[in-house]
Design a protein around this motif. Sequence first.
Motif, mmCIF file in Angstrom:
data_model
loop_
_atom_site.group_PDB
_atom_site.id
_atom_site.type_symbol
_atom_site.label_atom_id
_atom_site.label_comp_id
_atom_site.label_asym_id
_atom_site.label_seq_id
_atom_site.Cartn_x
_atom_site.Cartn_y
_atom_site.Cartn_z
ATOM 1 N N ALA A 1 -3.517 -13.000 12.070
ATOM 2 C CA ALA A 1 -4.058 -12.246 13.206
ATOM 3 C C ALA A 1 -5.548 -12.558 13.333
ATOM 4 N N PRO A 2 -5.889 -13.762 13.801
ATOM 5 C CA PRO A 2 -7.289 -14.184 13.817
ATOM 6 C C PRO A 2 -8.200 -13.314 14.674
ATOM 7 N N ARG A 3 -7.667 -12.637 15.694
ATOM 8 C CA ARG A 3 -8.510 -11.795 16.544
ATOM 9 C C ARG A 3 -8.531 -10.340 16.090
ATOM 10 N N TRP A 4 -7.485 -9.911 15.360
ATOM 11 C CA TRP A 4 -7.370 -8.504 14.990
ATOM 12 C C TRP A 4 -7.279 -8.285 13.478
ATOM 13 N N TRP A 5 -7.712 -9.284 12.713
ATOM 14 C CA TRP A 5 -7.589 -9.167 11.256
ATOM 15 C C TRP A 5 -8.381 -7.978 10.709
ATOM 16 N N TRP A 6 -9.479 -7.625 11.388
ATOM 17 C CA TRP A 6 -10.313 -6.532 10.901
ATOM 18 C C TRP A 6 -9.545 -5.206 10.884
ATOM 19 N N ALA A 7 -8.637 -5.033 11.872
ATOM 20 C CA ALA A 7 -7.867 -3.786 11.926
ATOM 21 C C ALA A 7 -6.854 -3.734 10.782
ATOM 22 N N LEU A 8 -6.131 -4.842 10.597
ATOM 23 C CA LEU A 8 -5.165 -4.894 9.489
ATOM 24 C C LEU A 8 -5.883 -4.852 8.144
ATOM 25 N N GLY A 9 -7.025 -5.529 8.065
ATOM 26 C CA GLY A 9 -7.784 -5.527 6.812
ATOM 27 C C GLY A 9 -8.313 -4.156 6.460
ATOM 28 N N ALA A 10 -8.750 -3.403 7.477
ATOM 29 C CA ALA A 10 -9.239 -2.043 7.226
ATOM 30 C C ALA A 10 -8.118 -1.163 6.698
ATOM 31 N N ALA A 11 -6.943 -1.269 7.312
ATOM 32 C CA ALA A 11 -5.799 -0.482 6.840
ATOM 33 C C ALA A 11 -5.411 -0.890 5.421
ATOM 34 N N GLY A 12 -5.444 -2.200 5.160
ATOM 35 C CA GLY A 12 -5.106 -2.671 3.819
ATOM 36 C C GLY A 12 -6.106 -2.220 2.774
ATOM 37 N N ALA A 13 -7.395 -2.241 3.121
ATOM 38 C CA ALA A 13 -8.422 -1.808 2.176
ATOM 39 C C ALA A 13 -8.258 -0.327 1.836
ATOM 40 N N ALA A 14 -7.999 0.487 2.855
ATOM 41 C CA ALA A 14 -7.789 1.921 2.604
ATOM 42 C C ALA A 14 -6.562 2.139 1.724
ATOM 43 N N GLY A 15 -5.480 1.420 2.028
ATOM 44 C CA GLY A 15 -4.267 1.550 1.221
ATOM 45 C C GLY A 15 -4.479 1.101 -0.209
ATOM 46 N N LEU A 16 -5.297 0.063 -0.401
ATOM 47 C CA LEU A 16 -5.558 -0.434 -1.753
ATOM 48 C C LEU A 16 -6.305 0.604 -2.576
#
Length: 419
Positions: free
Chosen positions: A171-186
């Motif tokens: 998701a090259p344009r929206w990676w920040w959204a998925l990354g934010a969710a992943g960071a919180a989950g981690l």
Amino acid sequence: MTPRGWALLTLAGLLAALVVAAALLVPWHRPPAPRADQLAALRDLPAEQVARSREFRAALRPGGWAGLALGLLVALVLGLTPLGARLVELAGRPFGDHWAARAALGGLAVLLVADLLTLPVAAWRQTILTRYGLSTQGWAGWAVDLLKSYAVSAVIGAVVLLGFYAVTRLAPRWWWALGAAGAAGLVVLLSFVLPVLVEPVFNRFTPMEQGPLRTELMAMAARDGVPVRDVLVADASRRTRAVNAYVSGLGPTRRVVVYDTLLREATPDEVTSVVAHELGHARDRDVATGTLTGALGAAAAVVALYLLGSAGPLLRLAGVEDIAEPRAFPLLIALVTAVGLVTAPAQALVSRRVEARADAHALALTGDPATFEAMQRRLAGVNLADPDPPRWEYLYSASHPSTVERMAAARAYAREAGR
């Protein structure tokens, strides 16, 4: 709206949620005891204990601040010059410059180089701890612990790096959204996993032996309404003389951990006072609060890195074209390091307020301010803590109230309770 616009909106929402959570969950209403009471407590401490503690802290201070400065310098050199990007390339080259090799091996290479460059400061700190008798660990044991730390960090880091850069590719344009969710989950996941899987790598934990002390501690936890799975003893004495106890885990993994050094140095009543403090953390859900604020902060950090890292001047300094490519990982580390140093005082302030609330809980639960004060004296003496540290240092990095603050708080409680 563009992805950048959505990112700005998301960051504002996350920061607002973080402020609200901090406002509602952090006990801001607990100011320190009056300075006059603190000075009175300081005068009651043995002069030789205060002098030795201050001598020890003065010996540690240059290396501590030098380590912070060196860590920042290394991060900036690797992140704001093409050197870091080049290092990532070199790590991935034997594997055909595959993105996964650059992500995992390149990222770990950057972290390893930073650790190795700051290793002399860590070794110097160990010499100070040994000289003053606080460390019971030889160089072989110290090196083994260091290698264990590297190994654990490498495993967790490789998984995180591969996951993060896989998301940036998908998701090259929206990676920040998925990354934010992943960071919180981690952050949430590690709150459950670390006590069970990682802590045993560094210490051996055994259930506290049956006896009056264990019975009292479990009864106190039940009386306090705190579900505790167990009271464990950590073999901390194989590396330190310092005394401590803590609560780790959430829900079914929550346990109270007591250093074996505490059991050796303190009286049973003093151990009970320390554990009452730790039960205060559990009763007020401080681990859950820390997990929530940590998750919000991690998510906000990912979005902020996306916004900051997409700035052209920074990308040109780092010699990369896109913040989402593995070669830009050193730039991310530089930004995280700088922001961490800037926000350290705020994190320390929150921690001190939370610890002060746990102290108040311990005093109310045990109803024994004299033992609480005696325990603070012992903690300061054994751990060589400066009972009244320099104000600038206290405000920047102190995670707990000072010894004289805690002693003064116990005396204030005794006056109010008529004891």
